[in-house]
Write an enzyme that holds these catalytic residues in place. Structure first.
Site, PDB file in Angstrom:
ATOM      1  CE  LYS A   1      -4.369  -0.484   2.187  1.00 51.45           C
ATOM      2  NZ  LYS A   1      -5.199  -0.640   3.382  1.00 51.45           N
TER       3      LYS A   1
ATOM      4  N   GLY B   1      -1.779   3.920  12.347  1.00 56.01           N
ATOM      5  CA  GLY B   1      -1.398   2.963  11.311  1.00 56.01           C
ATOM      6  C   GLY B   1      -2.193   3.218  10.043  1.00 56.01           C
TER       7      GLY B   1
ATOM      8  CE1 TYR C   1     -13.265  -8.186   8.699  1.00 60.34           C
ATOM      9  CE2 TYR C   1     -12.627  -5.874   8.583  1.00 60.34           C
ATOM     10  CZ  TYR C   1     -12.484  -7.184   8.145  1.00 60.34           C
ATOM     11  OH  TYR C   1     -11.564  -7.484   7.173  1.00 60.34           O
TER      12      TYR C   1
HETATM   13  P1  NAD Z   1      -1.295  -1.018  11.572  1.00 61.74           P
HETATM   14  O1  NAD Z   1      -0.389  -2.150  11.901  1.00 61.74           O
HETATM   15  O2  NAD Z   1      -0.997  -0.180  10.379  1.00 61.74           O
HETATM   16  O3  NAD Z   1      -1.404  -0.046  12.854  1.00 61.74           O
HETATM   17  C1  NAD Z   1      -1.527  -0.569  14.146  1.00 61.74           C
HETATM   18  C2  NAD Z   1      -1.984   0.509  15.111  1.00 61.74           C
HETATM   19  O4  NAD Z   1      -2.265  -0.110  16.371  1.00 61.74           O
HETATM   20  C3  NAD Z   1      -0.956   1.589  15.385  1.00 61.74           C
HETATM   21  O5  NAD Z   1      -1.610   2.818  15.626  1.00 61.74           O
HETATM   22  C4  NAD Z   1      -0.282   1.093  16.669  1.00 61.74           C
HETATM   23  O6  NAD Z   1       0.339   2.122  17.402  1.00 61.74           O
HETATM   24  C5  NAD Z   1      -1.484   0.536  17.407  1.00 61.74           C
HETATM   25  N1  NAD Z   1      -1.152  -0.436  18.427  1.00 61.74           N
HETATM   26  C6  NAD Z   1      -0.568  -1.651  18.252  1.00 61.74           C
HETATM   27  N2  NAD Z   1      -0.420  -2.275  19.443  1.00 61.74           N
HETATM   28  C7  NAD Z   1      -0.930  -1.438  20.383  1.00 61.74           C
HETATM   29  C8  NAD Z   1      -1.079  -1.513  21.794  1.00 61.74           C
HETATM   30  N3  NAD Z   1      -0.661  -2.580  22.480  1.00 61.74           N
HETATM   31  N4  NAD Z   1      -1.657  -0.474  22.428  1.00 61.74           N
HETATM   32  C9  NAD Z   1      -2.090   0.611  21.742  1.00 61.74           C
HETATM   33  N5  NAD Z   1      -1.968   0.743  20.411  1.00 61.74           N
HETATM   34  C10 NAD Z   1      -1.406  -0.269  19.739  1.00 61.74           C
HETATM   35  O7  NAD Z   1      -2.744  -1.658  11.453  1.00 61.74           O
HETATM   36  P2  NAD Z   1      -4.007  -1.112  10.634  1.00 61.74           P
HETATM   37  O8  NAD Z   1      -3.991  -1.696   9.272  1.00 61.74           O
HETATM   38  O9  NAD Z   1      -4.092   0.359  10.786  1.00 61.74           O
HETATM   39  O10 NAD Z   1      -5.207  -1.814  11.427  1.00 61.74           O
HETATM   40  C11 NAD Z   1      -5.650  -1.346  12.683  1.00 61.74           C
HETATM   41  C12 NAD Z   1      -6.977  -2.024  13.012  1.00 61.74           C
HETATM   42  O11 NAD Z   1      -7.965  -1.648  12.049  1.00 61.74           O
HETATM   43  C13 NAD Z   1      -6.881  -3.546  12.948  1.00 61.74           C
HETATM   44  O12 NAD Z   1      -7.583  -4.071  14.029  1.00 61.74           O
HETATM   45  C14 NAD Z   1      -7.542  -3.912  11.638  1.00 61.74           C
HETATM   46  O13 NAD Z   1      -8.220  -5.135  11.709  1.00 61.74           O
HETATM   47  C15 NAD Z   1      -8.545  -2.804  11.469  1.00 61.74           C
HETATM   48  N6  NAD Z   1      -8.824  -2.497  10.035  1.00 61.74           N
HETATM   49  C16 NAD Z   1     -10.114  -2.487   9.634  1.00 61.74           C
HETATM   50  C17 NAD Z   1     -10.420  -2.174   8.328  1.00 61.74           C
HETATM   51  C18 NAD Z   1     -11.856  -2.169   7.890  1.00 61.74           C
HETATM   52  O14 NAD Z   1     -12.128  -2.068   6.684  1.00 61.74           O
HETATM   53  N7  NAD Z   1     -12.799  -2.234   8.808  1.00 61.74           N
HETATM   54  C19 NAD Z   1      -9.411  -1.853   7.414  1.00 61.74           C
HETATM   55  C20 NAD Z   1      -8.081  -1.876   7.872  1.00 61.74           C
HETATM   56  C21 NAD Z   1      -7.807  -2.211   9.187  1.00 61.74           C
END
Ligand code: NAD
Length: 287
Positions: free
Chosen positions: A73, A135, A236
């Protein structure tokens, strides 16, 4: 003879690794079939090492477009001709559109989140929101929310490797939108409580609440909540995180990440086909 795929069928790809677990091919192919659109969507195992060749292949084979997921991405933009304003600001692309050989990168995750709010009759435009995360998911939401007209945003993240990204997001939002945005340490729970108390909506967009952090919540207890606060989670799986359960019990309106997933797909689908997915049907299939 089977007529589902013919010489006219347009191909849409998904370039990511690993990717075999993805629900996107089933979602898009179901929507194509339901609407009678002559497209097929296939997942391809592509990582950073093969990404440039894959984009060249997309051009040569005249694919209509592609989705892009991890680990591509934040890398694929340099192989494309143009970026949407949100993709440019987020530094990430999840959708490629091929218009007569011109490849444009879009990011539809934030659009998906904002559309899922609308779908739930939640209107955050002109209001204040507090959001956790820095993230991929959080950044896309923060940028789209600011572009769409959220008045004020307080972003919280722990001081991990994503902190620098949060600082960059704040700079970009300040430079490109009128949104008043501030960044705080998620470990400062007093500040988090203060900012949530002043917000219309609290959006959780970290991985806290899903495996391996399932059962955990970014807020320690229900004293951070009030019945007229809206609480959303990008997660989700599970459908109801510990945060959403706590919020529901506190009387808050809640929304999980399923709508964001559906509507980011719908936004990409619309960019490729000019049509929207059959949303009610897709909700039934996805639930
Ligand atoms: P990422 O790896 O890019 O980011 C992770 C985030 O979580 C960062 O902000 C990090 O600092 C934080 N984090 C990790 N461990 C932590 C902890 N112990 N305490 C506090 N913060 C913590 O991941 P992402 O792709 O941004 O995904 C984040 C969430 O969103 C995931 O649960 C993913 O399933 C969900 N998501 C949902 C959709 C959707 O369409 N609904 C799309 C993408 C991601």
């Amino acid at each position: 003879m089977a007529e589902r795929i013919t010489g006219h069928t347009e191909l849409i790809g998904l370039m990511a690794y690993p990717i075999r677990h993805s629900s996107s091919p089933a979602m898009h192919n179901e929507a194509f079939a339901t609407l009678g659109l002559d497209y097929a969507y296939l997942a391809f195992e592509v990582d950073n090492d093969t990404l440039e060749d894959a984009v060249k292949g997309l051009r040569a084979l005249k694919l209509k477009g592609s989705n892009v997921s991890m680990p591509n991405k934040t890398v694929v933009g340099k192989y494309l001709d143009k970026l949407s304003p949100a993709a440019e600001m987020a530094g990430a692309v999840n959708t490629i559109v091929n218009e007569d050989g011109v490849l444009t990168g879009h990011i539809t995750d934030g659009i998906g989140y904002m559309q899922s709010l609308k779908d739930n009759d939640i209107d955050v435009i002109g209001k204040k929101m507090t959001i956790t995360g820095a993230g991929g998911a959080a950044t896309a939401i923060e940028i789209q929310a600011a572009l769409d007209g959220v008045k004020e945003m307080s972003i919280f993240n722990i001081k991990d490797k994503f902190w620098e990204n949060a600082e960059k997001t704040v700079e970009k939002i300040r430079a490109n939108t009128d949104c008043i945005v501030n960044l705080y340490d998620l470990d400062d729970k007093d500040k988090l409580k203060e900012e949530i108390a002043d917000s219309y909506l609290f959006a959780q967009a970290t991985g806290v609440g899903m495996k391996p952090l399932e059962g955990q919540s970014v807020i320690p207890d229900a004293s951070f909540l009030r019945p007229d606060l809206i609480v959303t989670d990008t997660i989700y799986a599970p459908r109801e995180t510990a945060l959403l359960k706590m919020a529901k019990e506190a009387g808050c309106k809640t929304m999980n990440g399923l709508g964001m997933m559906l509507f980011q797909g719908d936004a990409a689908f619309h960019l490729w086909t000019g049509k929207h997915m059959p949303i009610d049907h897709m909700k039934e299939v996805l639930d």
